[in-house]
Design a protein around this motif. Sequence first.
Motif, PDB file in Angstrom:
ATOM      1  N   TYR A  85      -7.217  -8.884   3.692  1.00  0.00           N
ATOM      2  CA  TYR A  85      -5.780  -8.609   3.690  1.00  0.00           C
ATOM      3  C   TYR A  85      -5.233  -9.155   2.375  1.00  0.00           C
ATOM      4  CZ  TYR A  85      -6.479  -8.264   8.778  1.00  0.00           C
ATOM      5  OH  TYR A  85      -6.913  -7.945  10.030  1.00  0.00           O
ATOM      6  N   GLN A  86      -5.096  -8.300   1.398  1.00  0.00           N
ATOM      7  CA  GLN A  86      -4.659  -8.741   0.073  1.00  0.00           C
ATOM      8  C   GLN A  86      -3.766  -7.675  -0.560  1.00  0.00           C
ATOM      9  OE1 GLN A  86      -5.900 -11.881  -2.031  1.00  0.00           O
ATOM     10  NE2 GLN A  86      -5.367 -12.219   0.089  1.00  0.00           N
ATOM     11  N   ILE A  87      -2.788  -8.162  -1.316  1.00  0.00           N
ATOM     12  CA  ILE A  87      -1.802  -7.259  -1.921  1.00  0.00           C
ATOM     13  C   ILE A  87      -2.466  -6.337  -2.960  1.00  0.00           C
ATOM     14  CG2 ILE A  87       0.339  -7.172  -3.246  1.00  0.00           C
ATOM     15  CD1 ILE A  87       0.796 -10.118  -2.117  1.00  0.00           C
ATOM     16  N   ASN A 132       9.664   0.840   8.654  1.00  0.00           N
ATOM     17  CA  ASN A 132      10.546  -0.223   9.130  1.00  0.00           C
ATOM     18  C   ASN A 132      11.098  -0.941   7.906  1.00  0.00           C
ATOM     19  OD1 ASN A 132       9.653   0.151  11.832  1.00  0.00           O
ATOM     20  ND2 ASN A 132       7.824  -1.035  11.377  1.00  0.00           N
ATOM     21  N   THR A 187       0.190   1.264   7.357  1.00  0.00           N
ATOM     22  CA  THR A 187       0.984   0.582   8.384  1.00  0.00           C
ATOM     23  C   THR A 187       0.708  -0.915   8.506  1.00  0.00           C
ATOM     24  OG1 THR A 187      -0.676   1.363   9.951  1.00  0.00           O
ATOM     25  CG2 THR A 187       1.333   2.636   9.810  1.00  0.00           C
ATOM     26  N   VAL A 241       7.803   5.263  12.639  1.00  0.00           N
ATOM     27  CA  VAL A 241       7.092   6.485  13.022  1.00  0.00           C
ATOM     28  C   VAL A 241       6.405   6.249  14.356  1.00  0.00           C
ATOM     29  CG1 VAL A 241       5.183   8.013  12.390  1.00  0.00           C
ATOM     30  CG2 VAL A 241       6.803   7.267  10.652  1.00  0.00           C
ATOM     31  N   ASP A 267      -3.972  -2.919   4.593  1.00  0.00           N
ATOM     32  CA  ASP A 267      -4.512  -3.755   5.671  1.00  0.00           C
ATOM     33  C   ASP A 267      -4.934  -2.941   6.899  1.00  0.00           C
ATOM     34  OD1 ASP A 267      -3.931  -5.906   4.050  1.00  0.00           O
ATOM     35  OD2 ASP A 267      -2.489  -6.842   5.412  1.00  0.00           O
ATOM     36  N   ALA A 281       0.838  -1.208   0.000  1.00  0.00           N
ATOM     37  CA  ALA A 281       0.000   0.000   0.000  1.00  0.00           C
ATOM     38  C   ALA A 281       0.871   1.256   0.000  1.00  0.00           C
ATOM     39  CB  ALA A 281      -0.925   0.001   1.220  1.00  0.00           C
ATOM     40  N   ASN A 290      -1.969 -14.975  -6.506  1.00  0.00           N
ATOM     41  CA  ASN A 290      -3.125 -14.233  -7.030  1.00  0.00           C
ATOM     42  C   ASN A 290      -2.816 -12.769  -7.325  1.00  0.00           C
ATOM     43  OD1 ASN A 290      -2.876 -13.392  -4.402  1.00  0.00           O
ATOM     44  ND2 ASN A 290      -5.062 -13.464  -3.934  1.00  0.00           N
TER      45      ASN A 290
HETATM   46  C1  LIG Z   1       2.569 -15.345   4.966  1.00  0.00           C
HETATM   47  C2  LIG Z   1       1.649 -14.425   4.200  1.00  0.00           C
HETATM   48  C3  LIG Z   1       1.223 -14.773   2.938  1.00  0.00           C
HETATM   49  C4  LIG Z   1       0.383 -13.910   2.218  1.00  0.00           C
HETATM   50  N1  LIG Z   1       0.006 -14.279   0.982  1.00  0.00           N
HETATM   51  C5  LIG Z   1      -0.763 -13.454   0.243  1.00  0.00           C
HETATM   52  C6  LIG Z   1      -1.142 -13.809  -1.093  1.00  0.00           C
HETATM   53  O1  LIG Z   1      -0.802 -14.879  -1.603  1.00  0.00           O
HETATM   54  N2  LIG Z   1      -1.888 -12.905  -1.775  1.00  0.00           N
HETATM   55  C7  LIG Z   1      -2.293 -11.706  -1.267  1.00  0.00           C
HETATM   56  O2  LIG Z   1      -2.932 -10.926  -1.961  1.00  0.00           O
HETATM   57  N3  LIG Z   1      -1.953 -11.358   0.011  1.00  0.00           N
HETATM   58  C8  LIG Z   1      -1.206 -12.201   0.771  1.00  0.00           C
HETATM   59  N4  LIG Z   1      -0.873 -11.857   2.040  1.00  0.00           N
HETATM   60  C9  LIG Z   1      -1.408 -10.590   2.620  1.00  0.00           C
HETATM   61  C10 LIG Z   1      -0.559  -9.411   2.213  1.00  0.00           C
HETATM   62  O3  LIG Z   1       0.754  -9.637   2.669  1.00  0.00           O
HETATM   63  C11 LIG Z   1      -1.096  -8.100   2.829  1.00  0.00           C
HETATM   64  O4  LIG Z   1      -2.446  -7.939   2.508  1.00  0.00           O
HETATM   65  C12 LIG Z   1      -0.295  -6.904   2.300  1.00  0.00           C
HETATM   66  O5  LIG Z   1       1.077  -7.066   2.590  1.00  0.00           O
HETATM   67  C13 LIG Z   1      -0.805  -5.612   2.926  1.00  0.00           C
HETATM   68  O6  LIG Z   1      -0.010  -4.550   2.520  1.00  0.00           O
HETATM   69  P1  LIG Z   1       0.131  -3.219   3.419  1.00  0.00           P
HETATM   70  O7  LIG Z   1       1.041  -2.323   2.668  1.00  0.00           O
HETATM   71  O8  LIG Z   1      -1.226  -2.750   3.778  1.00  0.00           O
HETATM   72  O9  LIG Z   1       0.772  -3.689   4.768  1.00  0.00           O
HETATM   73  P2  LIG Z   1       2.202  -4.459   5.102  1.00  0.00           P
HETATM   74  O10 LIG Z   1       2.561  -5.301   3.934  1.00  0.00           O
HETATM   75  O11 LIG Z   1       1.932  -5.082   6.380  1.00  0.00           O
HETATM   76  O12 LIG Z   1       3.212  -3.269   5.179  1.00  0.00           O
HETATM   77  C14 LIG Z   1       3.203  -2.347   6.229  1.00  0.00           C
HETATM   78  C15 LIG Z   1       4.634  -1.925   6.485  1.00  0.00           C
HETATM   79  O13 LIG Z   1       4.623  -0.759   7.310  1.00  0.00           O
HETATM   80  C16 LIG Z   1       5.554  -0.902   8.359  1.00  0.00           C
HETATM   81  N5  LIG Z   1       5.093  -0.103   9.490  1.00  0.00           N
HETATM   82  C17 LIG Z   1       4.002  -0.312  10.263  1.00  0.00           C
HETATM   83  N6  LIG Z   1       3.889   0.655  11.191  1.00  0.00           N
HETATM   84  C18 LIG Z   1       4.925   1.501  10.990  1.00  0.00           C
HETATM   85  C19 LIG Z   1       5.367   2.686  11.642  1.00  0.00           C
HETATM   86  N7  LIG Z   1       4.708   3.189  12.683  1.00  0.00           N
HETATM   87  N8  LIG Z   1       6.483   3.296  11.177  1.00  0.00           N
HETATM   88  C20 LIG Z   1       7.160   2.794  10.133  1.00  0.00           C
HETATM   89  N9  LIG Z   1       6.794   1.649   9.484  1.00  0.00           N
HETATM   90  C21 LIG Z   1       5.694   1.016   9.907  1.00  0.00           C
HETATM   91  C22 LIG Z   1       5.520  -2.394   8.667  1.00  0.00           C
HETATM   92  O14 LIG Z   1       6.686  -2.786   9.383  1.00  0.00           O
HETATM   93  C23 LIG Z   1       5.457  -2.973   7.248  1.00  0.00           C
HETATM   94  O15 LIG Z   1       6.745  -3.075   6.683  1.00  0.00           O
HETATM   95  C24 LIG Z   1      -0.037 -12.687   2.782  1.00  0.00           C
HETATM   96  C25 LIG Z   1       0.386 -12.351   4.054  1.00  0.00           C
HETATM   97  C26 LIG Z   1       1.217 -13.201   4.747  1.00  0.00           C
HETATM   98  C27 LIG Z   1       1.681 -12.803   6.134  1.00  0.00           C
END
Ligand SMILES: Cc1cc2nc3c(=O)[nH]c(=O)nc-3n(C[C@H](O)[C@H](O)[C@H](O)COP(=O)(O)OP(=O)(O)OC[C@H]3O[C@@H](n4cnc5c(N)ncnc54)[C@H](O)[C@@H]3O)c2cc1C
Length: 284
Positions: A261-263, A34, A109, A81, A255, A14, A49
């Motif tokens: 919870y999806q990429i 992080n 986050t 942060v 997320d 995201a 996917n």
């Molecule tokens: C094992 C596993 C397998 C998965 N497989 C799939 C799949 O096959 N297909 C799919 O669509 N989704 C999959 N997912 C779900 C997918 O990983 C998440 O939906 C996606 O990563 C969400 O993206 P995001 O950017 O919202 O959050 P995140 O990927 O969680 O990224 C958030 C980032 O922000 C950082 N952060 C948080 N708070 C702070 C702060 N205060 N200051 C600085 N940095 C901070 C975190 O450390 C992290 O690096 C899987 C998840 C896991 C755990």
Amino acid sequence: MFDYDIVVVGGGPAGISAAINLAAKGKSAAICSNNYAESALYKAKRVDNYPGLPGISGAQLLDGMARQVQSFDVKTIRSQVLSVAEIGDGFYISAGSEVFSVKAVILATGVVQTAFYPGETQYLGRGVSYCATCDGMLYRGRKTAVIGLRNDAVEEANQLLEIGCEVVLIMPNDPPEGIKPGVEFLRGRKFAFSGDEVLRTLTVDDENIPVDGVFIVRASVAPDLLMPELSVKDGYIVVNEKMETNIAGVFAAGDCTGRPYQISKASGQGQVAAFSAASYIERK
Ligand SMILES: Cc1cc2nc3c(=O)[nH]c(=O)nc-3n(C[C@H](O)[C@H](O)[C@H](O)COP(=O)(O)OP(=O)(O)OC[C@H]3O[C@@H](n4cnc5c(N)ncnc54)[C@H](O)[C@@H]3O)c2cc1C
């Protein structure tokens, strides 16, 4: 004069998507995050996917995203942060020992552990801290513990040792590499805080350890701890279809806004948040 137009907090799908789209719209942007290699997605063996990249691993996908964002004019700041505070027509973002001023913020986050340890919020600022760089000097010559829920907690523990604290690093798994001689290591999973007007004791599983200060290094900070005025429901940041939160100038994506919870969903919301944030600062 602001340091950046917009800071994106979080460097997962995201946040990366938001930052790329901000740069494409000509906004000065930074990602404050992080290390993405510590995120849960990085450990995923196979993602099937995500359109166009079947069978890619989480590590390959995130490495690719990190390379892609570097090819844009986006500053990457490797730091957690700790708070976002409103200042008249913008915000101050506090990350480690640094503070940035920005016109708008995008929170990306990820899923946040919202449950606090017993006594944690009671002793926040009175023995409990989330930042060794910010508060470490207060505990010079005193007994500190670092609860490490990320591997880079080692850096916080080493830093406290250098400041002159007595340090025990407590983590749920085996000790990671890089712990300096002088930092004691303990394995532990359950934590509780107790004391009187200030923190006195950290309970680790069933053992009581006398301490003056405890530093908790989590994967993320709960949204309402980052910004107490933020509207949060069931641990998720409340957003509308433009990814606007209840605070003008603060947007959220991925997320941290809820399931699924999806990429793909996370990167799509990151783009919408970027477009909304860009037009917000153009209207100002
Ligand atoms: C094992 C596993 C397998 C998965 N497989 C799939 C799949 O096959 N297909 C799919 O669509 N989704 C999959 N997912 C779900 C997918 O990983 C998440 O939906 C996606 O990563 C969400 O993206 P995001 O950017 O919202 O959050 P995140 O990927 O969680 O990224 C958030 C980032 O922000 C950082 N952060 C948080 N708070 C702070 C702060 N205060 N200051 C600085 N940095 C901070 C975190 O450390 C992290 O690096 C899987 C998840 C896991 C755990």
